[in-house]
Design an enzyme around this catalytic site. Structure first.
Site, PDB file in Angstrom:
ATOM      1  N   TYR A 267     -67.690  -2.898  -1.188  1.00 21.70           N
ATOM      2  CA  TYR A 267     -67.079  -4.094  -0.627  1.00 21.70           C
ATOM      3  C   TYR A 267     -67.169  -4.054   0.891  1.00 21.70           C
ATOM      4  O   TYR A 267     -67.274  -2.987   1.496  1.00 21.70           O
ATOM      5  CB  TYR A 267     -65.597  -4.187  -1.006  1.00 21.70           C
ATOM      6  CG  TYR A 267     -65.317  -4.628  -2.417  1.00 21.70           C
ATOM      7  CD1 TYR A 267     -65.010  -5.959  -2.696  1.00 21.70           C
ATOM      8  CD2 TYR A 267     -65.335  -3.735  -3.481  1.00 21.70           C
ATOM      9  CE1 TYR A 267     -64.723  -6.378  -3.991  1.00 21.70           C
ATOM     10  CE2 TYR A 267     -65.057  -4.138  -4.782  1.00 21.70           C
ATOM     11  CZ  TYR A 267     -64.749  -5.459  -5.028  1.00 21.70           C
ATOM     12  OH  TYR A 267     -64.479  -5.872  -6.309  1.00 21.70           O
TER      13      TYR A 267
ATOM     14  N   ASP B 260     -60.353 -10.813  -7.244  1.00 21.67           N
ATOM     15  CA  ASP B 260     -59.101 -11.563  -7.247  1.00 21.67           C
ATOM     16  C   ASP B 260     -59.304 -12.960  -6.682  1.00 21.67           C
ATOM     17  O   ASP B 260     -60.367 -13.296  -6.127  1.00 21.67           O
ATOM     18  CB  ASP B 260     -58.051 -10.832  -6.404  1.00 21.67           C
ATOM     19  CG  ASP B 260     -57.635  -9.499  -7.003  1.00 21.67           C
ATOM     20  OD1 ASP B 260     -57.771  -9.331  -8.231  1.00 21.67           O
ATOM     21  OD2 ASP B 260     -57.182  -8.623  -6.240  1.00 21.67           O
TER      22      ASP B 260
ATOM     23  N   ARG C  98     -57.755  -4.204  -0.414  1.00 27.09           N
ATOM     24  CA  ARG C  98     -56.969  -4.952   0.578  1.00 27.09           C
ATOM     25  C   ARG C  98     -55.773  -4.149   1.065  1.00 27.09           C
ATOM     26  O   ARG C  98     -55.338  -4.307   2.208  1.00 27.09           O
ATOM     27  CB  ARG C  98     -56.542  -6.296  -0.007  1.00 27.09           C
ATOM     28  CG  ARG C  98     -57.728  -7.244  -0.176  1.00 27.09           C
ATOM     29  CD  ARG C  98     -57.273  -8.645  -0.513  1.00 27.09           C
ATOM     30  NE  ARG C  98     -56.812  -8.752  -1.876  1.00 27.09           N
ATOM     31  CZ  ARG C  98     -55.783  -9.519  -2.253  1.00 27.09           C
ATOM     32  NH1 ARG C  98     -55.099 -10.206  -1.351  1.00 27.09           N
ATOM     33  NH2 ARG C  98     -55.439  -9.594  -3.519  1.00 27.09           N
TER      34      ARG C  98
ATOM     35  N   ARG D  29     -63.904  -7.304 -11.509  1.00 28.34           N
ATOM     36  CA  ARG D  29     -63.145  -8.559 -11.496  1.00 28.34           C
ATOM     37  C   ARG D  29     -62.553  -8.780 -10.103  1.00 28.34           C
ATOM     38  O   ARG D  29     -61.675  -8.041  -9.675  1.00 28.34           O
ATOM     39  CB  ARG D  29     -62.026  -8.512 -12.533  1.00 28.34           C
ATOM     40  CG  ARG D  29     -62.509  -8.475 -13.970  1.00 28.34           C
ATOM     41  CD  ARG D  29     -61.326  -8.579 -14.910  1.00 28.34           C
ATOM     42  NE  ARG D  29     -61.741  -8.671 -16.299  1.00 28.34           N
ATOM     43  CZ  ARG D  29     -60.912  -8.974 -17.308  1.00 28.34           C
ATOM     44  NH1 ARG D  29     -59.621  -9.189 -17.050  1.00 28.34           N
ATOM     45  NH2 ARG D  29     -61.350  -9.036 -18.548  1.00 28.34           N
TER      46      ARG D  29
END
Length: 276
Positions: free
Chosen positions: A121, A52, A209, A50
């Site tokens: 990522y 953001d 992040r 999921r």
């Protein structure tokens, strides 16, 4: 039958992946398109990760279950295989910031979320004025100061492995913050952008992040590489760690085991982990 979809999206105008009432989300748009094309009321999907609000994806994976006759009916008079016809029809009704790249029947044991071995990522930063390209401003963070990638990689080396990443996660009641970070490194791409590759078996909320925020502080010289290890050992959120802007982050790839190992991997992924 179980169907796998591979898709990509620009997260700029989405309130994340997960469907939410009255908000535009990737899941909401995809399920709406599936319902339209398949001519059924609801088509719930499960995704690999999921994302953001504002986060992008090139390699998102989802699965859904439907009757073979429903899929065949959606193909209409097309001579193409039913999954290929579904891709074409979905892309005909989806908004331009979501594209389905592939559809294929998956083994019954395939679970887009729990069968995954790892997710990868990338976080992209333009840390010099000549690198800031307005044409990719929605996917690359413009940073006002140069970054020392060697120092950032020294810090990153301290974070790789199986650890409690509570310092870099937003805690959820009853959820573990133990993860295995398989790869964390910074490189310059062909254009000169600073690109973080972050690969793990799974991620906590805002983990990527927060890791990037920690390493950027090191790259600017505000912190030493050892600070990353100190944060990790403290196992609690530190106000000195900035959770970086979402738009620099892209889900690039999700990997799965061989078909024979899908069920075993899904079972293992459901176990709540603890450290020795």
């Amino acid at each position: 039958m179980r169907l796998r979809l591979d898709l990509a999206y620009d997260g700029t105008d989405f309130h994340g992946w997960a469907a939410q009432p009255s908000l535009r989300t990737v899941q909401g748009e995809l399920e709406k398109a599936l319902a339209t094309v398949l001519r059924i009321d609801t088509v719930p999907v499960t995704c690999a990760g999921r994302t953001d609000t504002g986060v992008h994806a090139r390699g998102q994976v989802v699965h859904l279950d439907l009757h073979p006759d429903v899929l065949a009916g959606a193909a209409g008079r097309s001579d193409a295989p039913a999954p290929d016809a579904l891709v074409r029809r979905l892309n005909g009704v989806l908004p331009a910031d979501v594209r389905v790249h592939r559809a294929a029947q998956a083994p019954d044991a395939f679970d887009a979320r729990f069968s995954a071995l790892w997710r990868r990522y990338a976080y992209r930063i333009a840390d010099a004025p000549e690198l800031v390209d307005p044409l990719v401003r929605n996917a690359v963070l413009a940073w006002p100061r140069p970054l020392d990638l060697d120092a950032m990689n020294d810090a990153a080396d301290l974070l790789v492995g199986e650890h409690d990443f509570a310092a870099f996660c937003r805690r959820r009641e009853g959820a573990t913050t133990i993860r295995t970070l398989l790869e964390l490194r910074w490189d310059r791409d062909a254009s000169g952008l600073a690109v973080a590759t972050v690969r793990a078996d799974a991620f906590c909320h805002s983990m990527v992040r927060a890791l990037v925020g920690c390493l950027v502080a090191v790259g600017e010289g505000r912190r030493t590489p050892e600070w990353a290890g100190e944060l990790l050992r403290a196992a609690q959120r530190d106000p000195g760690v900035t959770v970086m802007h979402a738009h620099g982050l892209t889900l690039e790839e999700v990997a799965y085991p061989a078909d024979a190992d899908l069920a075993t991997q899904a079972e293992a992924a459901r176990v709540v982990r603890t450290l020795p």
